[in-house]
Design an enzyme around this catalytic site. Structure first.
Site, PDB file in Angstrom:
ATOM      1  N   ASN A 127      -7.327  -0.108  -2.931  1.00  0.00           N
ATOM      2  CA  ASN A 127      -6.336  -1.038  -3.470  1.00  0.00           C
ATOM      3  C   ASN A 127      -6.808  -1.671  -4.775  1.00  0.00           C
ATOM      4  OD1 ASN A 127      -3.811  -2.082  -3.129  1.00  0.00           O
ATOM      5  ND2 ASN A 127      -4.358  -3.565  -1.560  1.00  0.00           N
TER       6      ASN A 127
ATOM      7  N   MET B 183       0.831  -1.207   0.000  1.00  0.00           N
ATOM      8  CA  MET B 183       0.000   0.000   0.000  1.00  0.00           C
ATOM      9  C   MET B 183       0.866   1.257   0.000  1.00  0.00           C
ATOM     10  SD  MET B 183      -2.888   1.480  -0.138  1.00  0.00           S
ATOM     11  CE  MET B 183      -4.423   0.729   0.342  1.00  0.00           C
TER      12      MET B 183
ATOM     13  N   TYR C  47     -16.648   4.742  -8.683  1.00  0.00           N
ATOM     14  CA  TYR C  47     -15.179   4.700  -8.636  1.00  0.00           C
ATOM     15  C   TYR C  47     -14.630   3.840  -7.504  1.00  0.00           C
ATOM     16  CZ  TYR C  47     -14.560   8.494 -12.075  1.00  0.00           C
ATOM     17  OH  TYR C  47     -14.530   9.250 -13.210  1.00  0.00           O
TER      18      TYR C  47
ATOM     19  N   ASN D 174     -17.320   2.231   3.086  1.00  0.00           N
ATOM     20  CA  ASN D 174     -17.558   1.027   3.891  1.00  0.00           C
ATOM     21  C   ASN D 174     -18.903   1.074   4.608  1.00  0.00           C
ATOM     22  OD1 ASN D 174     -15.344  -0.633   3.326  1.00  0.00           O
ATOM     23  ND2 ASN D 174     -14.017   0.638   4.601  1.00  0.00           N
TER      24      ASN D 174
ATOM     25  N   HIS E  28      -8.293   8.129   2.469  1.00  0.00           N
ATOM     26  CA  HIS E  28      -8.519   6.695   2.272  1.00  0.00           C
ATOM     27  C   HIS E  28      -8.297   6.306   0.810  1.00  0.00           C
ATOM     28  CE1 HIS E  28     -11.636   3.168   2.358  1.00  0.00           C
ATOM     29  NE2 HIS E  28     -10.394   2.728   2.333  1.00  0.00           N
TER      30      HIS E  28
END
Length: 723
Positions: free
Chosen positions: A454, A325, A661, A501, A451
């Protein structure tokens, strides 16, 4: 001067040679409604001009014409079929007028020549460009197809096969590519472009170039034998069906349009194009995809505004925590010209981070997107370090250490003592509240969440999380930095799970309840992928995210929103977690995974999952497709609306772009708010009420009930533009 309007002018530049120059007072030239009307009048003036021998089309901008004005599309598409058809007839009559001028014509191109701009230059006899030229027809990406004659002229200029490839893929061809397929007649150096165009036009005027033969080819039927025609169109339909699928009808409609128009001359073929264009323009897919484009422009506008408001530009950055990351974030920053210090406490992590950056750069090198010199420069602008030395020069810090509140708080507090008072510090966290982390800092006004998703290099979204103490200056600088990295930043307010989330886990909750009630997870995946259009069904997505990661995040969400997301008992995620089935990362989750020859995980169904699920699921029960879609989507839609209602996210535009997105929400549906407008808010409320006994996740938010009563929609104001 032969003719002058706000966005174009016509003057005689040599004996009998006129130049029609597109010269909008704005930053780019567009074929908007006003420019089309001016072009019509300019062509009338040219027809009446005594002694006209030839015409050049030029632009005073670095890009020739970037396309039609998409902000006018939804207003146009809202017209009746007859009104839209009538307007298209008018637009086509303009390009026919250009094509039918009694003198040779040439387009002089540089930069982007796209959409309506490309269709305009196809109406001229010749096209010459410089090396910056990028020419193509991207309309299918917006759920429509070329409607100003592109489906008629392009196949007659470059052949049906090449034309179908360009149109169905929404391709923009580089100058060398365009020359190879015959879309450009010549490519020259920028400083020789104008003179070369004049010379070519003079040759045509002097009949050294047969411009009339070229024109005849464009206005006649396609020269394809029956066998060639059958082979070309059958193969094209097969390829398009495979690539575009049933949810994106525009590419297939374009192929059918070219096929149906092939045996007709220009005017009849244009009638066919118009008929199909109107049908696509009225589709929900076009409304959604055009809406997404407009939303994207809106988000870019907000980012530009933030960049202008920020008192300081980010010249240097630092990433705390290397690995995959951290390496991905450092790579993205360096790639876009912001040097970065990558700091970690362990050398193996730094090595992994640098390896990740090198791997991504090597991919770009092998694809010809950068050269070795550029690659070396980018890599050299990432400085791996085990110490804080030099970090004081950084304008923005991105903390990307392990997802543990205590570890993050300690690292944030430590780095704050090494940087200046105006340095902005951010945390790349997916679940830990920003207000909680801010407590470890002396300057919480300089802190916010950042944020990343990945893999960082591929995912366009960055969620910027505002804490209760975060200053506007901090938000502006971080939004500007994210945009500089080539990302789409969306600002949200702090809450458990933030926006992405928070809205994802009710969707997983709907999935767990379906499994509890006896649904087959492979069928759910199939329905949500093939019928609704998600790139992955929920079981597959959980395997990719990681069952352990989802299990942790689910606990955070249950604690944050106990009424809606609290669990009554164990569910499928708990069962898999307890059985150490973590998904792709250890080869076994809902599905089993093996590595294929390309090194990618390949999923298969294995019966070994059945006993694991047995004690959290009732006996197998079959649910119809519609019930599965409704039970999966209602909790997510409700949560998205609650986020808007509570001010977690500011606008429907930002919410819909975040969903597309960040989560891969099907673009052809346009996001949750566009989807609600499409279904009808009153209809959604009535449908959701049928499932109210399933619990709090299925209770419709008050905002929707109020809007349904008033007959309101979320995007009503976007239906602008007039003919």
């Amino acid at each position: 001067m032969i003719y002058q309007a706000e966005t174009l002018q016509v003057k005689e530049v040599q004996d009998g040679i006129a130049e029609l120059s597109f010269c909008s007072p704005k930053s780019v030239n567009k074929l908007d409604l006003a420019t089309l009307e001016s072009l019509d009048k300019a062509l009338d003036a040219l027809k009446a001009h005594q002694g006209l021998k030839g015409l050049m089309l030029t632009s005073d901008k670095d890009a020739f014409i970037v396309g039609a004005d998409i902000t006018e599309f939804l207003g146009l598409f809202a017209k009746t079929d007859a009104e839209l058809d009538q307007w298209l007839q008018f637009a086509n009559s303009i390009f026919n007028k250009l094509e039918d001028l009694p003198v040779p014509t040439i387009s002089v191109l540089k930069g982007h020549t796209l959409g309506g701009g490309c269709e305009c230059v196809l109406a001229t006899d010749m096209r010459i460009g410089d090396k910056t030229t990028s020419i193509g027809l991207p309309e299918t990406k917006l759920g429509i197809m070329p409607g100003f004659g592109g489906c008629v002229r392009l196949p007659r200029v470059i052949g049906a096969d090449s034309a179908m490839e360009v149109i169905t893929q929404g391709k923009a061809c580089r100058a060398d590519e365009a020359l190879k397929i015959g879309l450009l007649d010549a490519v020259v150096d920028s400083d020789a472009l104008y003179e070369s165009a004049l010379k070519t036009l003079t040759s045509a005027i002097n009949e050294k170039l047969d411009w009339q033969a070229r024109r005849k080819q464009k206005t006649s039927p396609l020269t394809l034998s029956k066998l060639e025609s059958m082979m070309s169109f059958t193969m094209a339909k097969g390829l398009v069906a495979q690539k575009a699928g049933p949810h994106y009808p525009a590419p297939m409609t374009a192929v059918i349009t070219i096929e149906e128009g092939a045996r007709f001359a220009r005017n009849e073929a244009l009638d066919i194009e118009r008929k199909h264009f109107v049908k696509l323009a009225k589709s929900e897919e076009a409304k959604s995809l055009v809406g997404l484009f407009l939303n994207d422009q809106y988000i870019k506008g907000l980012a530009k505004k933030s960049a202008k408001s920020a008192s300081k530009d980010t010249q240097r950055a630092a990433v705390l925590g290397a690995g995959i990351m951290g390496g991905g974030i450092a790579y993205q920053s360096a790639l876009k010209g912001v040097p970065v210090l990558m700091k970690d406490i362990a050398q193996p992590s730094l090595d992994l981070g640098m390896t990740e950056a090198s791997k991504l750069l090597n991919k770009r090198l092998s694809r010809g997107r950068i050269d070795g010199f550029k690659m070396a420069g980018i890599l050299a602008s990432i400085t791996p370090s085990l110490h804080y030395t030099g970090i004081e020069e950084s304008d923005v810090i991105v903390e990307a250490v392990v997802e543990n509140p205590k570890v993050k708080a300690a690292v944030l507090s430590e780095v704050e003592s090494h940087v200046g008072e105006d340095t902005v510090i951010t945390s790349n966290t997916s679940t830990i509240p920003i207000n909680l982390l801010a407590k470890s800092l002396k300057r919480p006004e300089n802190f916010c969440g950042m944020h990343f998703f990945n893999p960082v290099h591929r995912m366009p979204l960055v969620e910027i999380i505002r804490g209760e103490h975060t200053s506007d200056e901090t938000i502006n600088r971080v939004v500007a930095y994210a945009a500089k990295m080539g990302k789409s930043p969306i600002v949200v307010n702090d809450c458990p799970g933030f926006f992405v989330n928070r809205v994802l886990f009710p969707y997983f909750g709907g999935f767990s309840m379906l499994l509890r009630d006896g649904a087959d997870f492979t069928k759910i995946d199939k329905i949500m992928e093939r019928k609704f259009g998600w790139p992955m069904g929920p079981a597959y997505l959980l395997d990719v995210v990681g069952i352990d990661t989802a299990h942790h995040a689910q606990a955070v969400m249950a604690q944050g929103f106990p009424e809606r997301m609290g669990k009554q008992g164990r569910d499928a995620i708990d069962a898999l977690f307890e059985a150490s089935k973590y998904g792709q990362k250890n080869g076994s989750g809902f599905y089993s995974y093996t590595i294929d020859r390309k090194g990618k995980p390949k999923k298969t169904f294995s019966e070994e999952i059945l006993p694991v699920l047995a004690d959290v699921c009732t006996d197998k029960q079959d649910f119809d497709d519609q019930t599965i879609i409704q039970r999966m989507m209602i909790p997510m839609i409700n949560e998205v609306v609650l986020c808007l209602q509570e001010g977690i996210i500011a606008t429907p535009q930002e919410a819909d772009m975040t969903l597309v997105y960040g989560l891969g929400f099907p673009p052809f549906r346009g996001g949750v708010f566009r989807y609600l407008d499409s279904v009808g808010i009153a209809e959604f409320v009535a449908m959701a009420k049928q499932y109210s006994e399933l619990g709090a996740m299925y209770q419709v938010p008050q905002m929707l009930i109020d809007m349904a009563a008033k007959g309101e929609s979320f995007y009503g104001a976007q239906q602008q533009g007039s003919i």
